[in-house]
Design a protein around this motif. Sequence first.
Motif, PDB file in Angstrom:
ATOM      1  N   LEU A  47      53.901  39.929  45.389  1.00  0.00           N
ATOM      2  CA  LEU A  47      53.568  39.344  44.092  1.00  0.00           C
ATOM      3  C   LEU A  47      52.572  38.224  44.336  1.00  0.00           C
ATOM      4  CD1 LEU A  47      55.888  38.466  41.136  1.00  0.00           C
ATOM      5  CD2 LEU A  47      54.208  36.814  41.943  1.00  0.00           C
ATOM      6  N   ILE A  48      51.386  38.344  43.753  1.00  0.00           N
ATOM      7  CA  ILE A  48      50.346  37.321  43.912  1.00  0.00           C
ATOM      8  C   ILE A  48      50.009  36.760  42.543  1.00  0.00           C
ATOM      9  CG2 ILE A  48      47.986  36.845  44.649  1.00  0.00           C
ATOM     10  CD1 ILE A  48      48.226  39.001  46.724  1.00  0.00           C
ATOM     11  N   ASP A  49      50.074  35.444  42.430  1.00  0.00           N
ATOM     12  CA  ASP A  49      49.829  34.752  41.168  1.00  0.00           C
ATOM     13  C   ASP A  49      48.516  33.984  41.239  1.00  0.00           C
ATOM     14  OD1 ASP A  49      50.993  33.400  38.543  1.00  0.00           O
ATOM     15  OD2 ASP A  49      50.204  31.789  39.809  1.00  0.00           O
ATOM     16  N   THR A  50      47.697  34.127  40.192  1.00  0.00           N
ATOM     17  CA  THR A  50      46.447  33.394  40.105  1.00  0.00           C
ATOM     18  C   THR A  50      46.195  33.049  38.633  1.00  0.00           C
ATOM     19  OG1 THR A  50      44.109  33.415  40.753  1.00  0.00           O
ATOM     20  CG2 THR A  50      45.048  35.508  40.010  1.00  0.00           C
ATOM     21  N   ALA A  51      44.987  32.593  38.306  1.00  0.00           N
ATOM     22  CA  ALA A  51      44.667  32.217  36.931  1.00  0.00           C
ATOM     23  C   ALA A  51      43.166  32.059  36.787  1.00  0.00           C
ATOM     24  CB  ALA A  51      45.358  30.903  36.546  1.00  0.00           C
ATOM     25  N   GLU A  52      42.669  32.315  35.574  1.00  0.00           N
ATOM     26  CA  GLU A  52      41.243  32.125  35.338  1.00  0.00           C
ATOM     27  C   GLU A  52      40.850  30.658  35.520  1.00  0.00           C
ATOM     28  OE1 GLU A  52      39.947  33.035  31.399  1.00  0.00           O
ATOM     29  OE2 GLU A  52      41.436  31.772  30.402  1.00  0.00           O
ATOM     30  N   LEU A  53      41.795  29.760  35.289  1.00  0.00           N
ATOM     31  CA  LEU A  53      41.515  28.331  35.398  1.00  0.00           C
ATOM     32  C   LEU A  53      41.339  27.867  36.838  1.00  0.00           C
ATOM     33  CD1 LEU A  53      41.410  25.582  33.812  1.00  0.00           C
ATOM     34  CD2 LEU A  53      43.861  25.381  34.292  1.00  0.00           C
ATOM     35  N   TYR A  54      41.987  28.524  37.779  1.00  0.00           N
ATOM     36  CA  TYR A  54      41.965  28.068  39.169  1.00  0.00           C
ATOM     37  C   TYR A  54      40.553  28.193  39.746  1.00  0.00           C
ATOM     38  CZ  TYR A  54      47.105  28.552  39.016  1.00  0.00           C
ATOM     39  OH  TYR A  54      48.429  28.453  38.684  1.00  0.00           O
ATOM     40  N   GLY A  55      39.955  27.042  39.996  1.00  0.00           N
ATOM     41  CA  GLY A  55      38.617  27.031  40.570  1.00  0.00           C
ATOM     42  C   GLY A  55      37.597  27.716  39.686  1.00  0.00           C
ATOM     43  N   GLY A  57      37.716  30.514  38.255  1.00  0.00           N
ATOM     44  CA  GLY A  57      37.620  31.921  38.627  1.00  0.00           C
ATOM     45  C   GLY A  57      37.514  32.178  40.116  1.00  0.00           C
ATOM     46  N   ARG A  58      37.320  31.134  40.909  1.00  0.00           N
ATOM     47  CA  ARG A  58      37.152  31.344  42.353  1.00  0.00           C
ATOM     48  C   ARG A  58      38.415  31.886  43.010  1.00  0.00           C
ATOM     49  NH1 ARG A  58      34.126  26.654  41.510  1.00  0.00           N
ATOM     50  NH2 ARG A  58      35.898  25.310  41.987  1.00  0.00           N
ATOM     51  N   ARG A  61      38.570  35.616  42.380  1.00  0.00           N
ATOM     52  CA  ARG A  61      37.627  36.338  43.247  1.00  0.00           C
ATOM     53  C   ARG A  61      38.181  36.465  44.663  1.00  0.00           C
ATOM     54  NH1 ARG A  61      33.996  32.915  40.408  1.00  0.00           N
ATOM     55  NH2 ARG A  61      32.786  34.069  38.846  1.00  0.00           N
ATOM     56  N   LEU A  62      38.788  35.398  45.158  1.00  0.00           N
ATOM     57  CA  LEU A  62      39.381  35.432  46.491  1.00  0.00           C
ATOM     58  C   LEU A  62      40.465  36.504  46.566  1.00  0.00           C
ATOM     59  CD1 LEU A  62      39.672  33.924  49.319  1.00  0.00           C
ATOM     60  CD2 LEU A  62      41.558  32.693  48.231  1.00  0.00           C
ATOM     61  N   VAL A  63      41.340  36.500  45.576  1.00  0.00           N
ATOM     62  CA  VAL A  63      42.413  37.502  45.541  1.00  0.00           C
ATOM     63  C   VAL A  63      41.826  38.903  45.462  1.00  0.00           C
ATOM     64  CG1 VAL A  63      44.347  38.397  44.182  1.00  0.00           C
ATOM     65  CG2 VAL A  63      44.110  35.923  44.534  1.00  0.00           C
ATOM     66  N   GLY A  64      40.801  39.075  44.643  1.00  0.00           N
ATOM     67  CA  GLY A  64      40.175  40.377  44.509  1.00  0.00           C
ATOM     68  C   GLY A  64      39.650  40.917  45.825  1.00  0.00           C
ATOM     69  N   GLU A  65      39.080  40.036  46.646  1.00  0.00           N
ATOM     70  CA  GLU A  65      38.575  40.461  47.947  1.00  0.00           C
ATOM     71  C   GLU A  65      39.720  40.878  48.872  1.00  0.00           C
ATOM     72  OE1 GLU A  65      36.305  37.124  49.289  1.00  0.00           O
ATOM     73  OE2 GLU A  65      34.822  37.300  47.681  1.00  0.00           O
ATOM     74  N   VAL A  66      40.843  40.171  48.779  1.00  0.00           N
ATOM     75  CA  VAL A  66      41.987  40.473  49.647  1.00  0.00           C
ATOM     76  C   VAL A  66      42.643  41.802  49.282  1.00  0.00           C
ATOM     77  CG1 VAL A  66      44.306  39.724  50.310  1.00  0.00           C
ATOM     78  CG2 VAL A  66      42.452  38.057  50.173  1.00  0.00           C
ATOM     79  N   LEU A  98      39.784  40.627  35.136  1.00  0.00           N
ATOM     80  CA  LEU A  98      39.851  41.921  35.811  1.00  0.00           C
ATOM     81  C   LEU A  98      38.613  42.160  36.670  1.00  0.00           C
ATOM     82  CD1 LEU A  98      41.269  44.177  32.935  1.00  0.00           C
ATOM     83  CD2 LEU A  98      42.511  43.287  34.914  1.00  0.00           C
ATOM     84  N   GLU A  99      37.466  41.762  36.157  1.00  0.00           N
ATOM     85  CA  GLU A  99      36.229  41.931  36.925  1.00  0.00           C
ATOM     86  C   GLU A  99      36.267  41.101  38.197  1.00  0.00           C
ATOM     87  OE1 GLU A  99      31.382  41.355  36.402  1.00  0.00           O
ATOM     88  OE2 GLU A  99      32.726  41.007  34.710  1.00  0.00           O
ATOM     89  N   ARG A 100      36.701  39.852  38.078  1.00  0.00           N
ATOM     90  CA  ARG A 100      36.770  38.989  39.265  1.00  0.00           C
ATOM     91  C   ARG A 100      37.785  39.521  40.268  1.00  0.00           C
ATOM     92  NH1 ARG A 100      35.842  34.814  35.199  1.00  0.00           N
ATOM     93  NH2 ARG A 100      38.084  34.674  34.813  1.00  0.00           N
ATOM     94  N   LEU A 101      38.859  40.102  39.771  1.00  0.00           N
ATOM     95  CA  LEU A 101      39.913  40.622  40.634  1.00  0.00           C
ATOM     96  C   LEU A 101      39.606  42.021  41.163  1.00  0.00           C
ATOM     97  CD1 LEU A 101      42.873  39.319  38.489  1.00  0.00           C
ATOM     98  CD2 LEU A 101      42.505  38.719  40.893  1.00  0.00           C
ATOM     99  N   GLY A 102      38.596  42.648  40.624  1.00  0.00           N
ATOM    100  CA  GLY A 102      38.218  43.975  41.102  1.00  0.00           C
ATOM    101  C   GLY A 102      39.234  45.048  40.770  1.00  0.00           C
ATOM    102  N   THR A 103      39.851  44.944  39.600  1.00  0.00           N
ATOM    103  CA  THR A 103      40.888  45.901  39.218  1.00  0.00           C
ATOM    104  C   THR A 103      40.738  46.260  37.748  1.00  0.00           C
ATOM    105  OG1 THR A 103      43.282  46.319  39.229  1.00  0.00           O
ATOM    106  CG2 THR A 103      42.567  44.107  38.600  1.00  0.00           C
ATOM    107  N   ASP A 104      41.457  47.279  37.321  1.00  0.00           N
ATOM    108  CA  ASP A 104      41.390  47.685  35.918  1.00  0.00           C
ATOM    109  C   ASP A 104      42.629  47.284  35.133  1.00  0.00           C
ATOM    110  OD1 ASP A 104      43.217  49.381  37.081  1.00  0.00           O
ATOM    111  OD2 ASP A 104      42.349  51.238  36.278  1.00  0.00           O
ATOM    112  N   ARG A 105      43.562  46.564  35.793  1.00  0.00           N
ATOM    113  CA  ARG A 105      44.801  46.219  35.099  1.00  0.00           C
ATOM    114  C   ARG A 105      45.478  45.031  35.779  1.00  0.00           C
ATOM    115  NH1 ARG A 105      45.656  49.484  39.103  1.00  0.00           N
ATOM    116  NH2 ARG A 105      47.676  49.582  40.170  1.00  0.00           N
TER     117      ARG A 105
END
Length: 278
Positions: A47-55, A57-58, A61-66, A98-105
């Motif tokens: 389970l990975i938690d992030t938010a548009e507010l964090y950095g 969007g940075r 993007r980091l999570v999306g790469e991982v 979703l775009e920053r995370l590289g996913t569709d959901r």
Amino acid sequence: MTRLVTFADGTTVPALGQGTWEMGDDPAWRDEEQQALARGIDLGLTLIDTAELYGDGRSERLVGEVIAGRRDEVFLVSKVRPDNASEMKIMLACEKSLERLGTDRLDLYLLHWEGNVPLEETVAAFQELVDEGMIARWGVSNLDMRAMERLIEIEGAEDCAVNQLLYNLGSRGVEFDLLPWMQARDMPMMAYSPLGRGELLEQPLIRDIANRHSADPAQVALAAILRHDGVIAIPKASSVEHVEANADALEIQFDLEDIERLDEAFPPPTRETPLDII
């Protein structure tokens, strides 16, 4: 050891996940942060938690790469800012996440805190995102007992999956009313900043109990809140060593003496208290 928490819809997630607040901000730490998140997934902290507010969007993007190439291994959580939580704005905000995370959901999409947009409108907007297949479920964050009682009266709000709250040994106010209320509704609590801001790790008692269990203070602090049913902890770990240590917190089993000493040093609430927020 894997310990699971079950949502009301029957979905299970690990009780120990990974938070990403303040991750992705410094390019010098990027590789190490990516390695830590990837190692956490390997260890079952999926389970990975992030938010548009964090950095701005940075973090997303980091999570999306991982998670690129291993999206299906992860239960992905992000949060929408209150000013984007209207029916007019939420679709675009979610698309950008979703775009920053590289996913569709998203597996779970949270209202970061209550703002000026009526909760009724946000609930309806979340349902539209579910209908569009952009999110699987939705929840809230930083809503106190009174706000949750208002929320649950809204049509469709019975689908609220979770409330993410500040919860650690130094901030136990939610144990008086909010945590039991959520447990009765099979609504998990996601605990952010479960280690505090580092101050808990310097407490002599926590260090003493850690020594007794051949553990480290962070593991004791995590184990102390994970012993409650329906709690999901999302500590941030910026290094592989740190995430491996966090994972071992699930091995700690407190005895009655440990619990009594922790309650004496960090008393549980005896009355309603204002919600702690960072």
